[in-house]
Design a protein around this motif. Structure first.
Motif, PDB file in Angstrom:
ATOM      1  N   LEU A  61     -64.198   2.925  59.446  1.00  0.00           N
ATOM      2  CA  LEU A  61     -62.888   2.560  58.967  1.00  0.00           C
ATOM      3  C   LEU A  61     -62.882   2.647  57.315  1.00  0.00           C
ATOM      4  CD1 LEU A  61     -59.656   1.758  59.204  1.00  0.00           C
ATOM      5  CD2 LEU A  61     -60.459  -0.615  59.076  1.00  0.00           C
ATOM      6  N   LEU A  62     -62.290   3.784  56.738  1.00  0.00           N
ATOM      7  CA  LEU A  62     -62.373   3.798  55.386  1.00  0.00           C
ATOM      8  C   LEU A  62     -60.917   3.912  54.552  1.00  0.00           C
ATOM      9  CD1 LEU A  62     -65.322   6.243  54.692  1.00  0.00           C
ATOM     10  CD2 LEU A  62     -65.196   3.948  54.029  1.00  0.00           C
ATOM     11  N   PRO A  63     -60.556   3.464  53.633  1.00  0.00           N
ATOM     12  CA  PRO A  63     -59.271   3.679  52.929  1.00  0.00           C
ATOM     13  C   PRO A  63     -59.530   4.999  52.387  1.00  0.00           C
ATOM     14  CG  PRO A  63     -60.427   1.763  52.316  1.00  0.00           C
ATOM     15  CD  PRO A  63     -61.404   2.202  52.968  1.00  0.00           C
ATOM     16  N   ALA A  64     -58.481   5.813  52.393  1.00  0.00           N
ATOM     17  CA  ALA A  64     -58.417   7.207  51.910  1.00  0.00           C
ATOM     18  C   ALA A  64     -58.979   7.442  50.571  1.00  0.00           C
ATOM     19  CB  ALA A  64     -56.972   7.860  52.069  1.00  0.00           C
ATOM     20  N   ALA A  65     -58.816   6.453  49.580  1.00  0.00           N
ATOM     21  CA  ALA A  65     -59.426   6.615  48.476  1.00  0.00           C
ATOM     22  C   ALA A  65     -60.850   6.625  48.382  1.00  0.00           C
ATOM     23  CB  ALA A  65     -58.676   5.225  47.749  1.00  0.00           C
ATOM     24  N   ASP A  66     -61.525   6.118  49.490  1.00  0.00           N
ATOM     25  CA  ASP A  66     -62.921   6.058  49.442  1.00  0.00           C
ATOM     26  C   ASP A  66     -63.802   6.993  50.098  1.00  0.00           C
ATOM     27  OD1 ASP A  66     -63.033   3.538  47.973  1.00  0.00           O
ATOM     28  OD2 ASP A  66     -63.008   2.188  49.714  1.00  0.00           O
ATOM     29  N   VAL A  67     -62.781   7.972  50.914  1.00  0.00           N
ATOM     30  CA  VAL A  67     -63.352   9.084  51.802  1.00  0.00           C
ATOM     31  C   VAL A  67     -63.844  10.017  50.718  1.00  0.00           C
ATOM     32  CG1 VAL A  67     -62.800  10.486  53.415  1.00  0.00           C
ATOM     33  CG2 VAL A  67     -61.710   8.531  53.724  1.00  0.00           C
ATOM     34  N   SER A  68     -64.980  10.354  51.010  1.00  0.00           N
ATOM     35  CA  SER A  68     -65.685  11.674  50.363  1.00  0.00           C
ATOM     36  C   SER A  68     -65.722  12.786  51.285  1.00  0.00           C
ATOM     37  CB  SER A  68     -66.955  11.308  49.710  1.00  0.00           C
ATOM     38  OG  SER A  68     -67.957  10.921  50.577  1.00  0.00           O
ATOM     39  N   PRO A  69     -66.028  13.894  50.676  1.00  0.00           N
ATOM     40  CA  PRO A  69     -66.450  15.130  51.683  1.00  0.00           C
ATOM     41  C   PRO A  69     -67.711  14.700  52.555  1.00  0.00           C
ATOM     42  CG  PRO A  69     -65.907  16.009  49.626  1.00  0.00           C
ATOM     43  CD  PRO A  69     -65.929  14.623  49.228  1.00  0.00           C
ATOM     44  N   ASP A  70     -68.736  13.985  52.074  1.00  0.00           N
ATOM     45  CA  ASP A  70     -69.726  13.782  52.714  1.00  0.00           C
ATOM     46  C   ASP A  70     -69.520  12.958  53.741  1.00  0.00           C
ATOM     47  OD1 ASP A  70     -71.453  15.166  51.138  1.00  0.00           O
ATOM     48  OD2 ASP A  70     -72.195  13.115  49.753  1.00  0.00           O
ATOM     49  N   ASP A  71     -68.373  12.001  53.778  1.00  0.00           N
ATOM     50  CA  ASP A  71     -68.136  11.139  55.010  1.00  0.00           C
ATOM     51  C   ASP A  71     -67.394  12.140  55.960  1.00  0.00           C
ATOM     52  OD1 ASP A  71     -68.356   8.580  53.815  1.00  0.00           O
ATOM     53  OD2 ASP A  71     -66.772   8.738  52.629  1.00  0.00           O
ATOM     54  N   LEU A  72     -66.421  13.042  55.631  1.00  0.00           N
ATOM     55  CA  LEU A  72     -66.127  13.813  56.424  1.00  0.00           C
ATOM     56  C   LEU A  72     -67.016  14.641  57.276  1.00  0.00           C
ATOM     57  CD1 LEU A  72     -62.938  15.053  54.337  1.00  0.00           C
ATOM     58  CD2 LEU A  72     -62.694  13.859  56.420  1.00  0.00           C
ATOM     59  N   LEU A  73     -67.897  15.294  56.586  1.00  0.00           N
ATOM     60  CA  LEU A  73     -68.947  15.998  57.161  1.00  0.00           C
ATOM     61  C   LEU A  73     -69.901  14.976  58.248  1.00  0.00           C
ATOM     62  CD1 LEU A  73     -70.265  17.997  53.818  1.00  0.00           C
ATOM     63  CD2 LEU A  73     -69.108  18.944  55.990  1.00  0.00           C
ATOM     64  N   ALA A  74     -70.315  13.823  57.561  1.00  0.00           N
ATOM     65  CA  ALA A  74     -70.824  12.989  58.480  1.00  0.00           C
ATOM     66  C   ALA A  74     -70.274  12.795  59.975  1.00  0.00           C
ATOM     67  CB  ALA A  74     -71.590  11.758  58.001  1.00  0.00           C
ATOM     68  N   ALA A  75     -68.982  12.595  60.085  1.00  0.00           N
ATOM     69  CA  ALA A  75     -68.138  12.347  61.122  1.00  0.00           C
ATOM     70  C   ALA A  75     -67.995  13.462  62.145  1.00  0.00           C
ATOM     71  CB  ALA A  75     -66.755  11.749  60.804  1.00  0.00           C
ATOM     72  N   ALA A  76     -67.882  12.930  63.354  1.00  0.00           N
ATOM     73  CA  ALA A  76     -67.674  14.145  64.687  1.00  0.00           C
ATOM     74  C   ALA A  76     -66.378  14.306  64.896  1.00  0.00           C
ATOM     75  CB  ALA A  76     -68.541  13.818  65.632  1.00  0.00           C
ATOM     76  N   GLY A  77     -65.565  13.474  64.344  1.00  0.00           N
ATOM     77  CA  GLY A  77     -64.134  13.678  64.765  1.00  0.00           C
ATOM     78  C   GLY A  77     -63.250  12.563  63.725  1.00  0.00           C
ATOM     79  N   TYR A  78     -61.748  12.551  63.652  1.00  0.00           N
ATOM     80  CA  TYR A  78     -61.090  11.889  62.586  1.00  0.00           C
ATOM     81  C   TYR A  78     -59.826  11.377  63.417  1.00  0.00           C
ATOM     82  CZ  TYR A  78     -64.092  15.289  60.331  1.00  0.00           C
ATOM     83  OH  TYR A  78     -65.156  16.008  60.119  1.00  0.00           O
ATOM     84  N   LEU A  79     -59.424  10.406  62.863  1.00  0.00           N
ATOM     85  CA  LEU A  79     -58.110   9.689  62.927  1.00  0.00           C
ATOM     86  C   LEU A  79     -57.438   9.295  61.596  1.00  0.00           C
ATOM     87  CD1 LEU A  79     -55.930   8.316  64.828  1.00  0.00           C
ATOM     88  CD2 LEU A  79     -57.049   6.548  64.860  1.00  0.00           C
ATOM     89  N   PHE A  80     -56.546  10.141  61.092  1.00  0.00           N
ATOM     90  CA  PHE A  80     -55.909   9.989  59.928  1.00  0.00           C
ATOM     91  C   PHE A  80     -54.364   9.248  60.242  1.00  0.00           C
ATOM     92  CE2 PHE A  80     -57.702  14.478  59.776  1.00  0.00           C
ATOM     93  CZ  PHE A  80     -58.626  13.873  58.999  1.00  0.00           C
ATOM     94  N   VAL A  81     -54.369   8.013  59.314  1.00  0.00           N
ATOM     95  CA  VAL A  81     -53.465   6.892  59.492  1.00  0.00           C
ATOM     96  C   VAL A  81     -52.660   6.622  58.244  1.00  0.00           C
ATOM     97  CG1 VAL A  81     -52.727   4.731  60.502  1.00  0.00           C
ATOM     98  CG2 VAL A  81     -54.782   5.941  61.402  1.00  0.00           C
TER      99      VAL A  81
END
Length: 161
Positions: A34-54
């Motif tokens: 769980l990450l606040p949008a302000a803390d999400v980096s490209p590396d976080d997106l690349l490391a994840a296998a899927g996403y839930l945007f809220v």
């Protein structure tokens, strides 16, 4: 290379999006982050296998902080997330469709694969006071968010998506 987890990126001001995201994260358990949008980096997106945007819909658009996350991360990950699963939860005072459309267009550009129907949680807040007030969600709504997080994380972990 992904680590197989579900990234739950969220933004909100009145408690609705935060509560929904936290419930989804509880359902995902160790297979989610769980990450606040302000803390999400490209590396976080690349490391994840899927996403839930809220996020909430503000003035017929996704919240500015969520948009900022997409603006910051869009090009650094473009072409690198193809086929990864995603889902959305939009908190809205009316229809939520504007925010949903914006995220869907970004997801299309990233070539993400929607794996759950869009979910818009309508709080029916219409006056300035109601819109700005802290929100409390029904336990059944939070349970649905928890189940969504669990299903997404299990689908990713099992390779179903």
């Amino acid at each position: 290379m992904t680590d197989g987890h579900l990234l739950i990126a969220w933004h909100g001001r009145t408690g609705t999006s935060e509560a929904l995201a936290a419930s989804a994260a509880a359902g995902a358990a160790a297979n989610g982050s769980l990450l606040p949008a302000a803390d999400v980096s490209p590396d976080d997106l690349l490391a994840a296998a899927g996403y839930l945007f809220v996020c909430p819909e503000n003035l017929a658009s996704m919240s500015g902080e969520m948009k900022e996350m997409f603006d910051r991360c869009y090009y650094p990950v473009l072409g690198k997330l193809n086929g990864r699963p995603f889902a959305t939860i939009i908190a809205a005072g009316s229809d939520g469709e504007g925010a949903q459309r914006q995220i869907d267009r970004i997801a299309k550009g990233w070539r993400l694969k929607r794996v759950a129907e869009p979910w818009i949680v309508n709080t029916e807040a219409q006056s300035p006071e109601a819109i700005l007030a802290a929100k409390t969600l029904e336990p059944s709504t939070l349970q649905t968010a928890r189940e969504m997080g669990e299903a997404l994380a299990e689908g990713i972990a099992s390779g179903m998506f």
